[in-house]
Write an enzyme that holds these catalytic residues in place. Structure first.
Site, PDB file in Angstrom:
ATOM      1  N   GLU A  53       0.986  -1.197  -0.368  1.00  0.00           N
ATOM      2  CA  GLU A  53      -0.171  -0.308  -0.449  1.00  0.00           C
ATOM      3  C   GLU A  53       0.526   0.898   0.131  1.00  0.00           C
ATOM      4  O   GLU A  53       0.322   1.992  -0.597  1.00  0.00           O
ATOM      5  CB  GLU A  53      -1.172   0.260   1.236  1.00  0.00           C
ATOM      6  CG  GLU A  53      -2.227  -1.229   1.186  1.00  0.00           C
ATOM      7  CD  GLU A  53      -1.870  -2.328   1.550  1.00  0.00           C
ATOM      8  OE1 GLU A  53      -0.017  -2.474   1.676  1.00  0.00           O
ATOM      9  OE2 GLU A  53      -2.190  -2.520   1.888  1.00  0.00           O
ATOM     10  N   PHE A 115     -11.007  -7.600  13.923  1.00  0.00           N
ATOM     11  CA  PHE A 115     -10.262  -7.972  12.976  1.00  0.00           C
ATOM     12  C   PHE A 115      -9.745  -7.201  11.750  1.00  0.00           C
ATOM     13  O   PHE A 115     -10.442  -6.040  10.732  1.00  0.00           O
ATOM     14  CB  PHE A 115     -10.126  -9.286  12.145  1.00  0.00           C
ATOM     15  CG  PHE A 115      -9.565 -10.255  11.075  1.00  0.00           C
ATOM     16  CD1 PHE A 115      -8.056 -10.341  11.781  1.00  0.00           C
ATOM     17  CD2 PHE A 115      -9.544  -9.932   9.505  1.00  0.00           C
ATOM     18  CE1 PHE A 115      -7.004 -10.646  10.454  1.00  0.00           C
ATOM     19  CE2 PHE A 115      -8.746 -10.719   9.194  1.00  0.00           C
ATOM     20  CZ  PHE A 115      -7.483 -11.038   9.659  1.00  0.00           C
ATOM     21  N   GLN A 116      -8.426  -7.179  11.377  1.00  0.00           N
ATOM     22  CA  GLN A 116      -7.902  -5.510  10.119  1.00  0.00           C
ATOM     23  C   GLN A 116      -9.158  -4.401  10.833  1.00  0.00           C
ATOM     24  O   GLN A 116      -9.168  -3.824  10.240  1.00  0.00           O
ATOM     25  CB  GLN A 116      -8.102  -6.543   9.020  1.00  0.00           C
ATOM     26  CG  GLN A 116      -6.919  -7.257   8.565  1.00  0.00           C
ATOM     27  CD  GLN A 116      -7.368  -7.333   7.167  1.00  0.00           C
ATOM     28  OE1 GLN A 116      -8.189  -6.972   6.353  1.00  0.00           O
ATOM     29  NE2 GLN A 116      -5.444  -8.653   7.054  1.00  0.00           N
ATOM     30  N   LYS A 165     -17.122  -1.256   5.597  1.00  0.00           N
ATOM     31  CA  LYS A 165     -17.587  -2.284   5.001  1.00  0.00           C
ATOM     32  C   LYS A 165     -19.188  -2.163   4.691  1.00  0.00           C
ATOM     33  O   LYS A 165     -20.132  -2.451   4.044  1.00  0.00           O
ATOM     34  CB  LYS A 165     -17.622  -4.276   5.631  1.00  0.00           C
ATOM     35  CG  LYS A 165     -17.572  -4.380   4.175  1.00  0.00           C
ATOM     36  CD  LYS A 165     -16.461  -6.103   4.721  1.00  0.00           C
ATOM     37  CE  LYS A 165     -17.382  -6.748   3.528  1.00  0.00           C
ATOM     38  NZ  LYS A 165     -16.096  -8.454   3.486  1.00  0.00           N
ATOM     39  N   MET A 484      24.123   9.724   2.238  1.00  0.00           N
ATOM     40  CA  MET A 484      24.293  10.375   2.707  1.00  0.00           C
ATOM     41  C   MET A 484      24.665  10.412   4.222  1.00  0.00           C
ATOM     42  O   MET A 484      24.880  11.461   4.841  1.00  0.00           O
ATOM     43  CB  MET A 484      22.751  10.968   2.629  1.00  0.00           C
ATOM     44  CG  MET A 484      22.850  12.589   3.023  1.00  0.00           C
ATOM     45  SD  MET A 484      23.928  14.102   2.383  1.00  0.00           S
ATOM     46  CE  MET A 484      22.774  14.099   0.645  1.00  0.00           C
TER      47      MET A 484
END
Lengths: 587, 193
Positions: A53, A115-116, A165, A484
């Site tokens: 993502e 969940f999630q 959802k 760097m």
């Protein structure tokens, strides 16, 4: 006239189509399955399946910054949303318009540690311009329209819309954009007339003036760049650009001094220090630009044009702050300039330019040439020389030495062709960002100038690039160090290279091949041109592994805690000027 | 080239007054400011405001929130904060940037305003101390809302200074609990924010 009710997921897609969305970058998961089902059933919007993502948000950033449109991201709840956080923060820091749609567990489970489940609105509150949780399907379309409005108006930025959802599965009414006027958000776009007149008056009498312009000009659109160019040429003043502003004033123009800031050019930084009038346009006096604040341009009056009132007087006190859209303000400024038949103090400008020429004569970007080892600057110089005849070149970068060298050696005459993570400094930005640019510009030459460390942070997106046949070119300056980090360790920590050596690197040629792309390698200077030519000519994605000098440092440099006139121009200066205690604590 | 126009050009056709130059180094005078913010009464709006203060390292001395316009669903947040003039200006600009914020008013800069705070103060004592607490409450026009044989709950209303003074006096007279509302403020005169 109310339309037929439809399920939330379809309302969402209908709203996206009305907002002109053609491409979405995303990754499916449980909470967003109804939305993916609707995506399956239509063909107006193309979905680009990323591999993580974080890549989706950077891709949308590249897409947005190279087109001026809003980039759109779709991710699932929980880990999908948390993976997007870095990209959202990056977009916030660099003012990139993004709408990120996140799935959420159904409303009756919110707060149950389902969940999630993650508190997406809570987590993303400080890293977005605004965010929404849609709890009623009848507010869905309206919220999407408002999200786009907020993302692209004023100072652009990322907006998250969290979609439970059950809401995307419920039946609801569509609301068109025209009927969804936002309640409170109306940024000021027109500059104050008196302040503009005062600014013109200061410019008329300035003896050592300087334009200092940044990413705000890019965000205001191509018209702002044109007007800026006109104003700079009308006045005959020198112009310097920030990292985010490269391309808003043509690099080929003799009035252009080059980039300003920590790794900016000697002439730019000295002009910043010595000027008597600074005209800041869409730039934000960032610490990479100002260096030591108490010694920043001590003798200048300052005009600051910005669409964000909070940018004015944040770090540096200015004499005249003008809040408004850059293009509008510059247009008004030019109108005042012409109406009053304003002329500049040419007698004073001549010695100022003469002074600038002596700074230019230092040739601060020169580097040691080597017949056996490829110098990183040389690699970029050749990359620029072999691509400069084309006007469809887009350069993205990762973060580190290669990024600063790219900013110094790749030159841009137009805005929107240079994409880099300036504010947040996100390693791993360049590859997914290049992918987003290529989606928007399928025939363009899109090159990610990378380091071997940064590229590994989002290397999985090579798989996306291959799936969609995107001919992205990855140009790795491989010095086997986090360059760097190593440079700062050399400057401030006695050369103790703690954890900055990259051992067990992959074979980038084989890595490219395993991703169905082409791998090339150059280890000697005489191989470089052929590799670059082959890379450009290749119709597929390419990883070019350019083995460069391992110990080269990036100069010029304003060491942290130092002023603009205390630059290090090369290794010799480095030994003589140790970093101050004050500078040691700075980033 | 410069001499060509010199003859007919006056110093400046219409002198435009320029703002005074800001001082090179701002004297770091930290002052309290009362800022009123009109916001949409929606979930999370207080978290946005409070998160802005904590995220950017600003102080909150006092905070009150309540819906003030049910028809338009607007709430008013009164914040007492402290900072140098540059920090206060930054706080106001940052608040103004929040999407659900309609208006930001610095009542301290605006001129005259009235500020009130209410405190409930529980005092536990007997004998002379009990009598003294009642006498001081009278001086402060505090009302006793609850009483037992050995305790009082006083309600005191006034400026923050007055409430502070009352609480300080009660400390030696058996103070046990304090509950304060924070500052509610409004500008004087006919003008509204």
């Amino acid at each position: 006239m109310p339309s037929e009710p439809m399920i939330g997921a379809r309302l969402l897609l209908k709203a996206l189509v009305e907002q002109g969305v053609e491409d979405i970058f995303g990754y499916p998961g449980g909470a967003v399955l109804p939305i993916y089902d609707e995506i399956f059933k239509q063909n107006r919007i193309r979905h680009i399946l990323v591999r993580q993502e974080g890549g989706a948000v950077h891709a949308a950033e590249g897409y947005a910054r190279s087109t001026g449109k809003v980039g759109v991201v779709l991710v699932t709840s929980g880990p999908g949303a948390t993976n997007a956080v870095t990209g959202l923060t990056d977009a916030l820091m660099d003012s990139v318009p993004i709408v990120c749609l996140t799935g959420q567990v159904p409303t009756h489970l919110i707060g149950n540690d389902a969940f999630q489940e993650a508190d997406t609105v809570g987590i993303t509150r400080p890293c977005t311009k605004h965010n929404y949780l849609v709890k009623n399907v009848n507010n869905l379309a309206r919220t999407i329209h408002e999200a786009f409005h907020v993302a692209r108006s004023g100072r652009p930025g990322p907006v998250v819309v969290d979609l439970p959802k059950d809401v995307v599965l419920a039946m609801g009414q569509y609301v068109s954009a025209a009927d969804a006027k936002p309640k409170s958000y109306r940024p000021q776009v027109k500059g104050d007339a008196t302040s503009i007149e005062q600014a013109v008056e200061l410019m008329r009498t300035a003896k050592r003036p300087l334009f200092y312009c940044g990413g705000g000009v890019v965000n205001s659109g191509p018209r702002a760049s044109k007007l800026l160019t006109e104003l700079v040429r009308t006045t005959g003043f020198p112009c310097t650009l920030t990292l985010m502003g490269l391309g808003t004033f043509p690099a080929s123009d003799p009035q252009y001094l080059g980039m300003v800031g920590m790794h900016g050019l000697y002439e730019s930084n000295n002009a910043m220090h010595d000027c008597d009038l600074m005209i800041a346009v869409g730039s934000r006096f960032d610490d990479r630009v100002t260096g030591k604040l108490t010694a920043f341009s001590p003798n200048s009056r300052k005009i600051h044009i910005d669409i964000d009132p909070s940018s004015i007087n944040k770090n540096v006190r200015v004499d005249i702050g003008i809040v408004g859209d850059i293009a509008n303000v510059l247009e008004d400024m030019l109108a005042v300039w012409k109406a009053k038949k304003t002329s500049t103090d040419r007698k004073a400008l001549a010695p100022w330019w003469k002074q600038i020429e002596t700074w230019r004569a230092r040739k601060c970007l020169s580097y040691r040439h080597d017949s056996k080892i490829i110098m990183p600057q040389y690699a970029l110089q050749r990359l620029y020389d072999l691509t400069k005849h084309r006007d469809d070149v887009y350069i993205t970068t990762e973060v580190g030495q290669h990024q600063m060298w790219a900013a110094q050696f790749m030159r841009f005459d137009k805005p929107n062709h240079w994409l880099t993570s300036g504010g947040l400094g996100t390693m791993g930005y360049g590859l997914p960002s290049a992918m987003g640019v290529q989606v928007a510009h399928p025939d363009a030459l899109v090159i990610d100038v990378a380091g071997e460390a940064s590229i590994l942070m989002n290397i999985q997106e090579m798989s996306t690039i291959s799936q969609y046949g995107l001919p992205v070119k990855v140009f790795i300056l491989n010095n086997e160090y986090m360059g760097m980090v190593r440079q700062w360790q050399e400057l401030m920590h006695g050369g103790r290279y703690s954890q900055s050596y990259m051992s067990s690197l992959p074979d980038f040629v084989k890595l490219a091949e395993s991703f169905h792309a082409v791998g090339l390698r150059a280890t000697k200077p005489e191989e470089l041109d052929d590799v670059i030519r082959e890379m450009i000519a290749c119709p597929k994605a390419v990883i070019a592994d350019i083995r460069v000098d391992q110990k080269e440092n990036c100069f010029p440099m304003i060491p942290s805690g130092a002023a603009h006139n205390e630059m290090l121009l090369g290794p010799a200066d480095q030994a003589q000027k140790p970093t101050s205690e004050e500078g040691m604590v700075l980033v | 080239m410069a001499t060509k126009k010199a003859g007919r050009k006056p110093q400046s056709p219409q002198p435009i007054p320029l703002p005074a130059r800001p001082g090179a180094v701002e004297a770091p005078i930290v002052k309290n400011h009362t800022i009123s913010v009109l916001v949409d009464n929606e979930p999370g709006v207080l978290a946005r405001v409070v998160g802005l203060f904590s995220g950017r390292g600003y102080n909150i001395e006092s905070l009150t929130v309540a819906e003030v316009d049910p028809k338009e669903a607007l709430s008013r947040i009164n914040i007492v904060t402290s900072g140098t003039p540059m920090v206060i200006e930054q706080i106001k600009a940052q608040l103004g940037r929040l999407v659900p914020v309609h208006r930001v008013t610095d009542l301290t800069m605006l001129g005259a305003s009235v500020e009130r705070e209410l405190a409930l103060v529980k005092v536990r004592s007997t004998g002379d101390k009990r009598i003294e607490s009642l006498r001081i409450a009278d001086v402060f026009r505090a009302r006793a809302l609850d009483s037992t044989i050995d305790s009082f709950v006083f309600e005191v209303v006034g400026t923050t200074e007055k409430v502070n003074a009352f609480i300080r006096l009660m400390e030696s007279l058996g103070l046990t609990d304090v509950s304060r509302t924070g500052v509610a403020a409004i500008s004087r005169g006919a003008q509204s924010i």
